[in-house]
Scaffold this active site. Structure first.
Site, mmCIF file in Angstrom:
data_model
loop_
_atom_site.group_PDB
_atom_site.id
_atom_site.type_symbol
_atom_site.label_atom_id
_atom_site.label_comp_id
_atom_site.label_asym_id
_atom_site.label_seq_id
_atom_site.Cartn_x
_atom_site.Cartn_y
_atom_site.Cartn_z
ATOM 1 C CG ASP A 60 -2.131 -0.900 1.052
ATOM 2 O OD1 ASP A 60 -2.847 -0.712 0.044
ATOM 3 O OD2 ASP A 60 -2.362 -1.773 1.899
ATOM 4 N NE ARG A 85 -0.710 1.800 4.060
ATOM 5 C CZ ARG A 85 -1.274 2.919 3.584
ATOM 6 N NH1 ARG A 85 -2.570 3.091 3.710
ATOM 7 N NH2 ARG A 85 -0.541 3.834 2.980
ATOM 8 N NE ARG A 130 -6.787 0.460 7.961
ATOM 9 C CZ ARG A 130 -6.403 0.512 6.701
ATOM 10 N NH1 ARG A 130 -5.689 1.524 6.261
ATOM 11 N NH2 ARG A 130 -6.729 -0.454 5.868
ATOM 12 C CG HIS A 160 -8.793 6.741 5.503
ATOM 13 N ND1 HIS A 160 -8.056 6.309 4.429
ATOM 14 C CD2 HIS A 160 -8.190 6.223 6.600
ATOM 15 C CE1 HIS A 160 -7.038 5.556 4.857
ATOM 16 N NE2 HIS A 160 -7.110 5.483 6.174
ATOM 17 C CB CYS A 247 -4.790 8.107 -0.438
ATOM 18 S SG CYS A 247 -5.373 7.278 -1.873
HETATM 19 C C1 CIR Z 1 -5.398 0.699 2.833
HETATM 20 O O1 CIR Z 1 -6.361 -0.012 3.133
HETATM 21 O O2 CIR Z 1 -4.668 1.201 3.683
HETATM 22 C C2 CIR Z 1 -5.109 0.948 1.381
HETATM 23 N N1 CIR Z 1 -5.480 -0.209 0.624
HETATM 24 C C3 CIR Z 1 -5.850 2.159 0.890
HETATM 25 C C4 CIR Z 1 -5.413 3.421 1.573
HETATM 26 C C5 CIR Z 1 -6.059 4.627 0.988
HETATM 27 N N2 CIR Z 1 -5.635 5.770 1.687
HETATM 28 C C6 CIR Z 1 -6.296 6.912 1.705
HETATM 29 O O3 CIR Z 1 -7.339 7.041 1.113
HETATM 30 N N3 CIR Z 1 -5.767 7.901 2.407
#
Ligand code: CIR
Length: 256
Positions: A60, A85, A130, A160, A247
């Site tokens: 990611d 992550r 998260r 998010h 993101c």
């Molecule tokens: C996750 O689940 O962390 C990633 N697959 C996607 C993160 C997306 N981040 C964001 O929109 N800030």
């Protein structure tokens, strides 16, 4: 001059975390091409793009937004909510060190940058899976000396806060009312996503322009009708990884 830090798509993107979307095959070559076009959109919006090399160990890691919050005075390195992550932050800290003094969240705090929406000197933080209370408390304590307030907004049904709401102009928010209580956004002008485009609330405002996915034509028409300058991008493969336009970058004012 604005700087945008991005990171090349990981070859392991297909092993990404997924919470609210179903796993689908991802075309990696297409993802790379879309990411290159995204970088170009950032340049069109006035950014100098600094792309970090891909991190094969972190599926990611293209979603750099989650690893830091960059403000005028300092940057805060986060502690991402997904354990897979957490290793993404080291290289981001190295890249940001040249631009800002660094602060960092510490365990047991968790917080993803995707949960942090800055409007003026207020940071709105999503209460998500998260980002935990300790993350919010540490962020508030770290930023109070700089005059940044931290407020929380509960969300439900999305990953998010910025899946559900993003700024698109001064005092104007693009919002998905099914995922948060819009009463929390009193005082703002709200543009609601078209009901047929539930994932359409994530827009990336850079100066007077908004970078926005081309797959939400009805909501896009609402932005255009509101007089907003929109730069469209195709990010279909990154959307399959539950990513969107905010993101994939950390955008901030250069100090040099
Ligand atoms: C996750 O689940 O962390 C990633 N697959 C996607 C993160 C997306 N981040 C964001 O929109 N800030």
């Amino acid at each position: 001059m604005k700087i945008a830090i991005t990171r090349a798509v990981s070859p392991a993107l297909a092993s990404c975390e997924l919470s609210f979307v179903h796993r689908e095959p991802i075309d990696l070559a297409k993802a790379h091409a879309q990411h290159a076009a995204y970088n170009e959109a950032l340049r069109r919006a006035g950014c100098e793009v600094m792309q970090l090399p891909a991190e094969p160990a972190y599926p990611d890691s293209v979603f750099v937004e989650d690893t830091a919050i960059v403000l005028d005075e300092v940057a805060v390195i986060t502690r991402p909510g997904a354990a897979t992550r957490r290793g993404e932050t080291d290289s981001i800290a190295r890249a940001l060190r040249a631009h800002r003094p660094l602060l960092a969240l510490e365990a047991p705090a968790t917080l993803d940058g995707g949960d942090v929406m800055r409007v003026g000197r207020t940071l709105y933080v999503g209460e998500s899976a998260r980002s935990n209370r300790e993350g919010v408390a540490q962020l508030r304590a770290l930023l109070a000396p700089y005059g940044h307030a931290v407020e929380t907004i509960p969300i439900a049904g999305c990953l998010h806060l910025k899946s559900a709401v993003t700024p698109v102009d001064d005092g104007v928010l693009l919002v998905q009312p099914e995922w948060l209580d819009v009463a929390q956004l009193d005082g703002f002008t709200l543009i609601e996503v078209d009901p047929s485009e539930p994932h359409a609330a994530n827009a990336l405002r850079i100066g007077d322009a908004v970078v926005y996915p081309d797959c939400f034509p009805r909501t896009l028409a609402k932005l255009v009708a509101a007089g907003i300058e929109v730069i469209t991008v195709d990010v279909s493969e990154l959307q399959k990884a539950e990513g969107a336009v905010t993101c994939c970058s950390l955008v901030f004012e250069s100090r040099g």
